[in-house]
Design a protein around this motif. Structure first.
Motif, PDB file in Angstrom:
ATOM      1  N   ILE A 167       0.822  -1.208   0.000  1.00 61.12           N
ATOM      2  CA  ILE A 167       0.000   0.000   0.000  1.00 61.12           C
ATOM      3  C   ILE A 167       0.857   1.259   0.000  1.00 61.12           C
ATOM      4  O   ILE A 167       0.547   2.242  -0.685  1.00 61.12           O
ATOM      5  N   VAL A 168       1.964   1.271   0.762  1.00 61.20           N
ATOM      6  CA  VAL A 168       2.799   2.473   0.860  1.00 61.20           C
ATOM      7  C   VAL A 168       3.394   2.849  -0.497  1.00 61.20           C
ATOM      8  O   VAL A 168       3.287   4.011  -0.925  1.00 61.20           O
ATOM      9  N   PRO A 169       4.046   1.925  -1.240  1.00 61.41           N
ATOM     10  CA  PRO A 169       4.526   2.313  -2.583  1.00 61.41           C
ATOM     11  C   PRO A 169       3.394   2.710  -3.522  1.00 61.41           C
ATOM     12  O   PRO A 169       3.559   3.619  -4.352  1.00 61.41           O
ATOM     13  N   PHE A 170       2.244   2.050  -3.390  1.00 68.28           N
ATOM     14  CA  PHE A 170       1.101   2.401  -4.236  1.00 68.28           C
ATOM     15  C   PHE A 170       0.650   3.831  -3.984  1.00 68.28           C
ATOM     16  O   PHE A 170       0.413   4.607  -4.928  1.00 68.28           O
ATOM     17  N   MET A 171       0.557   4.237  -2.719  1.00 65.99           N
ATOM     18  CA  MET A 171       0.123   5.588  -2.399  1.00 65.99           C
ATOM     19  C   MET A 171       1.183   6.621  -2.780  1.00 65.99           C
ATOM     20  O   MET A 171       0.850   7.723  -3.228  1.00 65.99           O
ATOM     21  N   GLU A 172       2.456   6.271  -2.615  1.00 62.01           N
ATOM     22  CA  GLU A 172       3.513   7.216  -2.963  1.00 62.01           C
ATOM     23  C   GLU A 172       3.572   7.466  -4.464  1.00 62.01           C
ATOM     24  O   GLU A 172       3.707   8.617  -4.908  1.00 62.01           O
ATOM     25  N   VAL A 173       3.459   6.408  -5.260  1.00 60.56           N
ATOM     26  CA  VAL A 173       3.458   6.589  -6.712  1.00 60.56           C
ATOM     27  C   VAL A 173       2.179   7.288  -7.161  1.00 60.56           C
ATOM     28  O   VAL A 173       2.195   8.114  -8.081  1.00 60.56           O
ATOM     29  N   SER A 174       1.067   6.979  -6.518  1.00 63.13           N
ATOM     30  CA  SER A 174      -0.180   7.685  -6.846  1.00 63.13           C
ATOM     31  C   SER A 174      -0.063   9.168  -6.528  1.00 63.13           C
ATOM     32  O   SER A 174      -0.622  10.010  -7.251  1.00 63.13           O
ATOM     33  N   SER A 175       0.658   9.511  -5.467  1.00 62.54           N
ATOM     34  CA  SER A 175       0.875  10.919  -5.138  1.00 62.54           C
ATOM     35  C   SER A 175       1.643  11.629  -6.243  1.00 62.54           C
ATOM     36  O   SER A 175       1.320  12.771  -6.600  1.00 62.54           O
ATOM     37  N   LEU A 176       2.661  10.956  -6.791  1.00 60.78           N
ATOM     38  CA  LEU A 176       3.391  11.549  -7.915  1.00 60.78           C
ATOM     39  C   LEU A 176       2.475  11.747  -9.116  1.00 60.78           C
ATOM     40  O   LEU A 176       2.550  12.767  -9.809  1.00 60.78           O
ATOM     41  N   GLY A 177       1.612  10.771  -9.373  1.00 58.59           N
ATOM     42  CA  GLY A 177       0.689  10.906 -10.498  1.00 58.59           C
ATOM     43  C   GLY A 177      -0.324  12.014 -10.303  1.00 58.59           C
ATOM     44  O   GLY A 177      -0.629  12.767 -11.234  1.00 58.59           O
ATOM     45  N   VAL A 178      -0.861  12.131  -9.083  1.00 53.26           N
ATOM     46  CA  VAL A 178      -1.833  13.193  -8.812  1.00 53.26           C
ATOM     47  C   VAL A 178      -1.194  14.569  -8.995  1.00 53.26           C
ATOM     48  O   VAL A 178      -1.781  15.476  -9.609  1.00 53.26           O
ATOM     49  N   THR A 179       0.032  14.736  -8.488  1.00 51.42           N
ATOM     50  CA  THR A 179       0.720  16.016  -8.652  1.00 51.42           C
ATOM     51  C   THR A 179       1.041  16.286 -10.119  1.00 51.42           C
ATOM     52  O   THR A 179       0.879  17.417 -10.599  1.00 51.42           O
ATOM     53  N   THR A 180       1.488  15.256 -10.826  1.00 49.29           N
ATOM     54  CA  THR A 180       1.845  15.427 -12.240  1.00 49.29           C
ATOM     55  C   THR A 180       0.649  15.875 -13.066  1.00 49.29           C
ATOM     56  O   THR A 180       0.699  16.878 -13.786  1.00 49.29           O
ATOM     57  N   PHE A 181      -0.444  15.145 -12.965  1.00 49.16           N
ATOM     58  CA  PHE A 181      -1.616  15.457 -13.794  1.00 49.16           C
ATOM     59  C   PHE A 181      -2.329  16.717 -13.321  1.00 49.16           C
ATOM     60  O   PHE A 181      -2.990  17.394 -14.120  1.00 49.16           O
ATOM     61  N   SER A 182      -2.218  17.052 -12.028  1.00 43.04           N
ATOM     62  CA  SER A 182      -2.793  18.311 -11.556  1.00 43.04           C
ATOM     63  C   SER A 182      -2.038  19.505 -12.130  1.00 43.04           C
ATOM     64  O   SER A 182      -2.649  20.500 -12.543  1.00 43.04           O
ATOM     65  N   LEU A 183      -0.712  19.416 -12.170  1.00 41.16           N
ATOM     66  CA  LEU A 183       0.077  20.492 -12.771  1.00 41.16           C
ATOM     67  C   LEU A 183      -0.234  20.633 -14.257  1.00 41.16           C
ATOM     68  O   LEU A 183      -0.314  21.752 -14.781  1.00 41.16           O
ATOM     69  N   CYS A 184      -0.421  19.510 -14.938  1.00 45.34           N
ATOM     70  CA  CYS A 184      -0.787  19.582 -16.356  1.00 45.34           C
ATOM     71  C   CYS A 184      -2.157  20.223 -16.536  1.00 45.34           C
ATOM     72  O   CYS A 184      -2.352  21.044 -17.443  1.00 45.34           O
TER      73      CYS A 184
END
Length: 306
Positions: free
Chosen positions: A32-49
């Motif tokens: 769960i921890v790696p899943f949430m951490e990578v999801s955090s990167l994705g949320v930030t990436t697509f939010s900036l886009c």
């Protein structure tokens, strides 16, 4: 909100593991921890886009100052696409990690750690896909979660500034253009913080991918801990930076806090104070969401023509 989830769930698990050398929640936390951490990167990436696209639309709109406020359903739909897409791209992390145990040769104490090794119990097709993801994970990180948001934000900002510089000078110096400049600076600040915090992780991934046979387990664990520290630092700084740089959002946040404090206190606020707070909130929301300022109704002539 996703940054809050990272700090609320992942940070205690990592601290507990570093102190006790035991994984809190066992194998589930390793997934769960790696899943949430990578999801955090994705949320930030697509939010900036998404924010870059929004600023570009504001710059190219023929009537930018008169654009109506965006509906709540539209905002929720965009957030749902960003969150669901980020979590879907992070699903391989759940199948990639698993819990392992190792006995220290010095103290003889068994320690638990997470290892990047797909389970052999997976179906053959899924196992091959997870192995492919593991081999391409470094470049996927670097391309999607580092290059994409930075290049996308820089490109949108350059195009927006080019379009804004070709506009008539009579539109410059207005309150609307100042708000647009403020929001652009906010997006640039968020991108800089994200780039600085993800650079060490990408460097460590490249180093580990090409030099892992020559590195000890203690060194790999230290690099992984440094990567997680920068991720937690980003999750802590990003909300504060957003509230400090974006004054309308910060003012609205302070107004909400003041309203909660006034609601908990026994003394009720006066009507004048409530009206002033409501006026500030409306002005802040109108600036942040580019809501057009309504012109006051025309005054009716009273009395005689004299």
């Amino acid at each position: 909100f996703w940054d809050f989830l990272i700090l609320f769930f992942c940070l205690p698990v990592v601290i507990f593991n570093e102190i006790t050398k035991k994984r809190l929640l066992g194998d589930m936390s390793c997934r769960i921890v790696p899943f949430m951490e990578v999801s955090s990167l994705g949320v930030t990436t697509f939010s900036l886009c998404a924010l870059g696209i929004d600023r570009f639309h504001m710059a190219t709109s023929p009537q930018a100052s008169a654009r109506p406020i965006e509906q709540c359903q539209s905002i929720i739909a965009k957030l749902a696409v960003i969150w669901v897409g980020s979590m879907m791209l992070s699903v391989p992390e759940i199948l990639l990690w698993q819990l392992a145990q190792d006995t220290s040769p010095v103290s003889g104490v068994a320690t638990e750690y997470c290892t990047m090794k797909p389970s052999s119990n997976l179906p053959e097709s899924v196992y091959s896909l997870v192995l492919t993801y593991q081999n391409a994970r470094m470049w996927w990180y670097f391309g999607c979660y580092f290059c994409l948001p930075i290049l996308f934000t820089v490109s949108c900002q350059l195009v927006t500034r080019r379009i804004s510089s070709t506009e008539k000078t009579e539109c410059r110096g207005t309150k609307h253009s100042q708000c647009e400049s403020h929001l652009n600076c906010t997006i640039i600040g968020l991108t800089i913080i994200y780039g600085l915090c993800t650079t060490p992780e990408n460097i460590c991934n490249i180093v580990v991918a090409y030099m892992s046979p020559d590195m000890s387990k203690q060194t790999l664990d230290l690099l992984n801990l440094i990567n997680q520290f920068f991720l937690f630092f980003k999750c802590s700084v990003t909300p504060v930076l957003l509230l400090c740089l974006c004054k309308p959002l910060g003012q609205a946040f302070m107004d909400c806090c003041c309203c909660c404090c006034e609601g908990c206190s026994p003394d009720t606020a006066t009507s004048e104070g409530s009206a002033d707070s409501k006026l500030k909130t409306e002005m802040s929301s109108s600036i942040f969401f580019d809501k057009p300022r309504e012109s006051p109704p025309p005054l009716l002539a009273l009395g005689t023509p004299c």
